[in-house]
Design an enzyme around this catalytic site. Structure first.
Site, PDB file in Angstrom:
ATOM      1  N   ALA A 117      14.158 135.006 -60.778  1.00  0.00           N
ATOM      2  CA  ALA A 117      14.218 136.443 -60.517  1.00  0.00           C
ATOM      3  C   ALA A 117      12.826 136.993 -60.196  1.00  0.00           C
ATOM      4  CB  ALA A 117      14.808 137.157 -61.734  1.00  0.00           C
ATOM      5  N   PRO A 118      12.766 138.005 -59.309  1.00  0.00           N
ATOM      6  CA  PRO A 118      13.889 138.677 -58.645  1.00  0.00           C
ATOM      7  C   PRO A 118      14.405 137.979 -57.393  1.00  0.00           C
ATOM      8  CG  PRO A 118      11.861 139.768 -58.074  1.00  0.00           C
ATOM      9  CD  PRO A 118      11.482 138.719 -59.074  1.00  0.00           C
ATOM     10  N   CYS A 237       1.010 134.656 -61.963  1.00  0.00           N
ATOM     11  CA  CYS A 237       0.294 135.787 -61.365  1.00  0.00           C
ATOM     12  C   CYS A 237      -0.742 136.304 -62.357  1.00  0.00           C
ATOM     13  CB  CYS A 237       1.260 136.891 -60.939  1.00  0.00           C
ATOM     14  SG  CYS A 237       2.210 137.622 -62.290  1.00  0.00           S
TER      15      CYS A 237
END
Length: 462
Positions: A117-118, A237
């Site tokens: 996801a997403p 990230c």
């Protein structure tokens, strides 16, 4: 101006030294925005940029590490355009595009996106597969898994299964199963601070430590599912070394048969992006950590058998697909991809098969499956109505026998996306594919000079 947590500032000063000032200053620079074109749509990469004037519409500039990726002008708002609803592109932060590019899936691969996801990396993988092979896209959190499933549908992906399971559950089901695995691990989100200031409220050194431990557990399960000779991409990230290089160092210590093929970092003060870490590893020999495969008894219990008196999926799946196929298509284009029909309640799906892959509906027994392949239609009063996913799976409108094509920047297109009926001079009746600028966007039903709207209510614009 963003006020960063003091302990985070101290962490990055220790890690980057003289570069830390430029790095920390990048948080006050404007965010970068990106989109990635959909290779599954006919001619989009070759001629679509010019034919649809996408460069001028959205101010596109190439992302250097992704040949389908582009920066866009935030004021152009491509996510609000009908082309987005038609699945022509996926809105994705440019740095994040690096992970799948480095994993490099190829047509025919059997691929797992473990924390999908997403849907940015899953749709990217599917574009690389070009309809050949199999993608299992998983998300453990149910609400996020539904969003993932919607994005798989919007991108028109035929050869994907969406599950919502824990890594250990999948590990038990799929030992040594996948050619390539994407692990976009849940992380402390240091690269999200500029986009989501609330991420800073959750950040702490203890949170970083917790994330690193969780990432190591996820990677252990992922490696149990990777074939010998297979490749795994680990990405985050976030910027700290504890969740990146040190997680990889611990993995290599536990699994001596792993080899690093490539490690890349994108830094926001050096490249045009929010930042990303990617490490690609190859499993050179079986470390013997895989669990037994699904028992033979469980594998023989197929899911989704039709009830007595219900439609026969083996016949109706092909009939429904061919009912809307244009006569100009070749037999290969008119056919469904390799697979088998499966009826979940009143919903008919086409479960994809891949060469050398033993997956069938029995393998899904006991898993929470949101999308067991391409959604073809819904059984209503003994008949099948076409699913929204079936429309979006068509590479372009020429694949359908009857099309109601709308200009993309027209009032009619906006009205359709709001769920309104449209007037027409078309005398014929029945189901028709609705398109914008030649690309499918949904279904309508012609009757008495009116196109009745069948755009899904949950997707309609307010």
């Amino acid at each position: 101006m963003i006020t960063l947590p003091p302990s985070y500032v101290e962490q990055m000063r220790r890690q980057l030294g003289a570069e830390s000032a430029a790095f920390l200053a990048s948080y006050d620079a404007p965010r970068t925005q990106g989109l990635r074109l959909n290779p599954l749509k006919t001619g989009l990469l070759e001629k679509g940029l010019d034919r649809l004037e996408l460069k001028s519409r959205f101010g596109l500039e190439p992302v250097p590490w992704c040949d389908t990726g582009f920066y866009y002008d935030e004021a152009s708002r491509p996510g609000k355009h009908p082309f987005h609803a038609a699945g022509l592109y996926y809105i994705q932060e440019p740095s994040a595009m690096s992970a799948v590019e480095l994993l490099a899936p190829e047509p025919g691969d059997i691929v797992l996106d473990l924390a999908g996801a997403p849907g940015g990396k899953s749709t990217h993988i599917a574009g690389k597969l070009r309809g050949a092979g199999l993608l299992v896209s998983n998300e453990i959190h149910p609400a996020r898994a539904r969003i993932l499933s919607e994005n798989i549908e919007r991108f028109g992906i035929r050869n994907a299964i969406v599950t919502s399971a824990s890594p250990p559950q999948l590990e038990e089901r799929f030992p040594r199963f996948f050619d390539k695995i994407m692990v976009d691990a849940p992380c402390s989100g240091e690269g999200m601070f500029r986009k989501d200031p609330e991420a800073m409220d959750e950040w702490s050194p203890d949170h970083v430590t917790m994330c690193a431990a969780r990432q190591s557990d996820i990677l252990d399960s992922a490696l149990a599912m990777l074939k010998t000779g297979g490749r795994l991409a680990y990405s985050t990230c976030t910027f700290n070394e504890k969740e990146n290089e040190k997680v990889i160092a611990g993995l290599l210590q536990r699994y001596p048969s792993l080899r690093i093929e490539r490690t890349e970092r994108i830094w926001p003060h050096l490249q045009r992006g929010e930042g990303h870490f990617v490490c690609v590893l190859r499993l050179e020999e079986d470390p013997g950590t895989g669990r037994p495969a699904l028992s033979a008894a469980a594998a023989k219990r197929p899911e989704g058998r039709p009830k007595r008196g219900a439609v026969r999926p083996e016949e109706e799946a092909i009939r429904l697909y061919e009912a809307f196929a244009a006569d100009t298509l070749s037999p290969e284009e008119r056919a469904l991809p390799p697979g088998e029909p499966v009826l979940y309640g009143e919903q008919l799906y086409w479960l994809p098969h891949a060469a050398g892959c033993p997956l069938d509906r029995g393998w899904l027994q006991g898993l929470k499956v949101l999308r067991p392949g391409l959604h073809l239609g819904e059984v209503k009063k003994g008949r099948l109505e076409p699913a929204h996913a079936l429309a979006l799976s068509l590479p372009d409108a020429s694949y359908a026998t009857r099309v109601f094509d709308l200009p993309d920047e027209s009032d009619a297109a906006e009205r359709y996306l709001r769920g309104e009926a449209l007037h027409t001079d078309e005398a014929a009746g029945g189901w028709t594919l609705v398109a914008v600028a030649g690309f499918p966007i949904g279904w309508g039903k012609l009757s008495g000079g009116q196109l009745k709207n069948h755009y899904p209510k949950g997707l309609r614009k307010p």
